[in-house]
Design a protein around this motif. Structure first.
Motif, mmCIF file in Angstrom:
data_model
loop_
_atom_site.group_PDB
_atom_site.id
_atom_site.type_symbol
_atom_site.label_atom_id
_atom_site.label_comp_id
_atom_site.label_asym_id
_atom_site.label_seq_id
_atom_site.Cartn_x
_atom_site.Cartn_y
_atom_site.Cartn_z
ATOM 1 N N TYR A 5 -38.096 -49.677 36.390
ATOM 2 C CA TYR A 5 -37.890 -48.236 36.456
ATOM 3 C C TYR A 5 -38.344 -47.704 37.808
ATOM 4 C CZ TYR A 5 -36.754 -47.984 31.512
ATOM 5 O OH TYR A 5 -36.144 -48.148 30.295
ATOM 6 N N ALA A 6 -37.381 -47.155 38.574
ATOM 7 C CA ALA A 6 -37.714 -46.508 39.834
ATOM 8 C C ALA A 6 -38.186 -45.088 39.585
ATOM 9 C CB ALA A 6 -36.496 -46.497 40.766
ATOM 10 N N GLN A 7 -37.868 -44.571 38.417
ATOM 11 C CA GLN A 7 -38.301 -43.234 37.989
ATOM 12 C C GLN A 7 -38.506 -43.305 36.488
ATOM 13 O OE1 GLN A 7 -35.566 -39.960 38.854
ATOM 14 N NE2 GLN A 7 -36.065 -39.051 36.886
ATOM 15 N N PRO A 8 -39.669 -42.901 35.985
ATOM 16 C CA PRO A 8 -39.890 -42.984 34.540
ATOM 17 C C PRO A 8 -38.937 -42.074 33.783
ATOM 18 C CG PRO A 8 -41.603 -41.682 35.593
ATOM 19 C CD PRO A 8 -40.792 -42.292 36.696
ATOM 20 N N LYS A 9 -38.692 -42.433 32.519
ATOM 21 C CA LYS A 9 -37.822 -41.612 31.683
ATOM 22 C C LYS A 9 -38.462 -40.252 31.427
ATOM 23 C CE LYS A 9 -35.263 -45.094 29.057
ATOM 24 N NZ LYS A 9 -34.913 -45.559 27.703
ATOM 25 N N GLU A 10 -37.672 -39.203 31.602
ATOM 26 C CA GLU A 10 -38.128 -37.845 31.326
ATOM 27 C C GLU A 10 -37.027 -37.115 30.570
ATOM 28 O OE1 GLU A 10 -41.123 -36.853 35.011
ATOM 29 O OE2 GLU A 10 -38.999 -36.431 35.285
ATOM 30 N N LEU A 11 -37.416 -36.127 29.784
ATOM 31 C CA LEU A 11 -36.453 -35.369 28.982
ATOM 32 C C LEU A 11 -36.052 -34.099 29.708
ATOM 33 C CD1 LEU A 11 -37.568 -35.589 25.245
ATOM 34 C CD2 LEU A 11 -35.585 -36.622 26.345
ATOM 35 N N LEU A 12 -34.802 -34.048 30.136
ATOM 36 C CA LEU A 12 -34.246 -32.892 30.830
ATOM 37 C C LEU A 12 -33.603 -31.959 29.810
ATOM 38 C CD1 LEU A 12 -33.298 -31.527 33.552
ATOM 39 C CD2 LEU A 12 -31.222 -32.912 33.314
ATOM 40 N N LEU A 13 -33.876 -30.664 29.914
ATOM 41 C CA LEU A 13 -33.266 -29.696 29.010
ATOM 42 C C LEU A 13 -31.835 -29.411 29.441
ATOM 43 C CD1 LEU A 13 -36.123 -27.087 28.388
ATOM 44 C CD2 LEU A 13 -35.545 -29.134 27.094
ATOM 45 N N GLY A 14 -30.895 -29.622 28.496
ATOM 46 C CA GLY A 14 -29.493 -29.319 28.782
ATOM 47 C C GLY A 14 -29.156 -27.890 28.436
ATOM 48 N N THR A 15 -29.568 -27.463 27.236
ATOM 49 C CA THR A 15 -29.352 -26.079 26.806
ATOM 50 C C THR A 15 -30.612 -25.581 26.111
ATOM 51 O OG1 THR A 15 -28.414 -26.763 24.678
ATOM 52 C CG2 THR A 15 -26.861 -26.378 26.489
ATOM 53 N N VAL A 16 -30.813 -24.283 26.190
ATOM 54 C CA VAL A 16 -31.929 -23.633 25.499
ATOM 55 C C VAL A 16 -31.342 -22.473 24.714
ATOM 56 C CG1 VAL A 16 -34.115 -22.397 25.740
ATOM 57 C CG2 VAL A 16 -33.571 -24.273 27.294
ATOM 58 N N GLY A 17 -31.498 -22.505 23.396
ATOM 59 C CA GLY A 17 -30.917 -21.475 22.546
ATOM 60 C C GLY A 17 -31.590 -20.122 22.730
ATOM 61 N N ALA A 18 -30.789 -19.075 22.645
ATOM 62 C CA ALA A 18 -31.328 -17.716 22.731
ATOM 63 C C ALA A 18 -32.244 -17.453 21.537
ATOM 64 C CB ALA A 18 -30.183 -16.708 22.757
ATOM 65 N N ASN A 19 -33.346 -16.765 21.777
ATOM 66 C CA ASN A 19 -34.316 -16.406 20.739
ATOM 67 C C ASN A 19 -34.928 -17.618 20.050
ATOM 68 O OD1 ASN A 19 -33.704 -13.597 21.155
ATOM 69 N ND2 ASN A 19 -31.878 -13.874 19.882
ATOM 70 N N SER A 20 -34.945 -18.757 20.738
ATOM 71 C CA SER A 20 -35.533 -19.968 20.175
ATOM 72 C C SER A 20 -36.995 -20.080 20.610
ATOM 73 C CB SER A 20 -34.758 -21.195 20.664
ATOM 74 O OG SER A 20 -34.923 -21.343 22.075
ATOM 75 N N PRO A 21 -37.775 -20.944 19.950
ATOM 76 C CA PRO A 21 -39.157 -21.159 20.402
ATOM 77 C C PRO A 21 -39.217 -21.583 21.869
ATOM 78 C CG PRO A 21 -38.861 -22.086 18.220
ATOM 79 C CD PRO A 21 -37.501 -21.648 18.685
ATOM 80 N N ALA A 22 -38.266 -22.428 22.303
ATOM 81 C CA ALA A 22 -38.248 -22.865 23.702
ATOM 82 C C ALA A 22 -37.994 -21.685 24.636
ATOM 83 C CB ALA A 22 -37.183 -23.938 23.903
ATOM 84 N N ALA A 23 -37.094 -20.795 24.236
ATOM 85 C CA ALA A 23 -36.792 -19.615 25.062
ATOM 86 C C ALA A 23 -38.008 -18.707 25.165
ATOM 87 C CB ALA A 23 -35.601 -18.863 24.484
ATOM 88 N N SER A 24 -38.813 -18.641 24.104
ATOM 89 C CA SER A 24 -40.006 -17.791 24.134
ATOM 90 C C SER A 24 -41.028 -18.300 25.142
ATOM 91 C CB SER A 24 -40.641 -17.712 22.738
ATOM 92 O OG SER A 24 -41.233 -18.958 22.378
#
Length: 197
Positions: A5-24
């Motif tokens: 691994y030249a770069q460790p695995k990371e989780l990239l956000l593709g979409t963030v739902g409106a009014n979701s916990p992530a959006a908050s």
């Protein structure tokens, strides 16, 4: 092949739902979720298992925004719903490093896979051409047409990839080049493949 691994695995956000916990939390497309309750996350399955087992609870997320801004934030997850528990879609992002010999093999395999996929997709498009033409007179957009991208779509994709680095842009450009090559060898009259046939 045995890449590292030249770069460790990371989780990239593709979409963030409106009014979701992530959006908050102020998370948006292009941000990263690095860990949850102190446990590193590197796959969609890990995040899904974590949110499922902690639905309705307040959890601590380690996130990276704007490329370098790493923060630890608390958020209360939703109960399971159609909009998801955290309200995001993610994509694992990483880079592999090969030695020179393995790199040639890996490049040939990826190029061949893209080439075959392009030919199969174009043949499928030709087979379904009548339904696509009929779709022009329907209020519903055919799936094949809905998934197609023109120059504007390519610019949107390139803009998204620019935040990941130059190597991802080069990979996308190579993908387009291989797709054009696969299309060009088809035995159609106007293409090189037609002249060769």
């Amino acid at each position: 092949l045995h890449p590292s691994y030249a770069q460790p695995k990371e989780l990239l956000l593709g979409t963030v739902g409106a009014n979701s916990p992530a959006a908050s939390l102020g998370l948006k497309r292009g941000d990263y979720i690095l860990a949850a309750n102190g446990t590193s996350l590197s796959s969609d399955e890990q995040l899904r298992d974590f949110t499922s087992s902690h639905a309705g609870q307040t959890v601590t997320l380690k996130v990276r925004q704007n490329g370098t801004n790493v923060q630890t934030r608390q958020v209360k997850l939703r109960q399971p719903s159609d909009q998801g528990i955290l309200g995001v879609t993610t994509q694992p992002v990483y880079k592999l490093r090969y030695n020179l010999g393995e790199a040639v093999i890996a490049a040939a395999w990826i190029t061949g896979t893209l080439f075959v996929a392009t030919v199969v997709a174009v043949v499928g498009l030709i087979i379904h051409l009548p339904s696509l033409i009929m779709g022009l007179f329907s209020s519903q957009i055919p799936a094949a047409a809905a998934s197609a991208s023109g120059p504007v779509g390519i610019i949107v994709i390139l803009t998204s990839l620019s935040s990941l680095g130059l190597s991802y842009i080069f990979l996308f450009m190579a993908n387009i080049s291989v797709a054009l090559a696969g299309f060009n060898v088809l035995p159609l009259p106007a293409l090189d493949g037609g002249r060769l046939a």
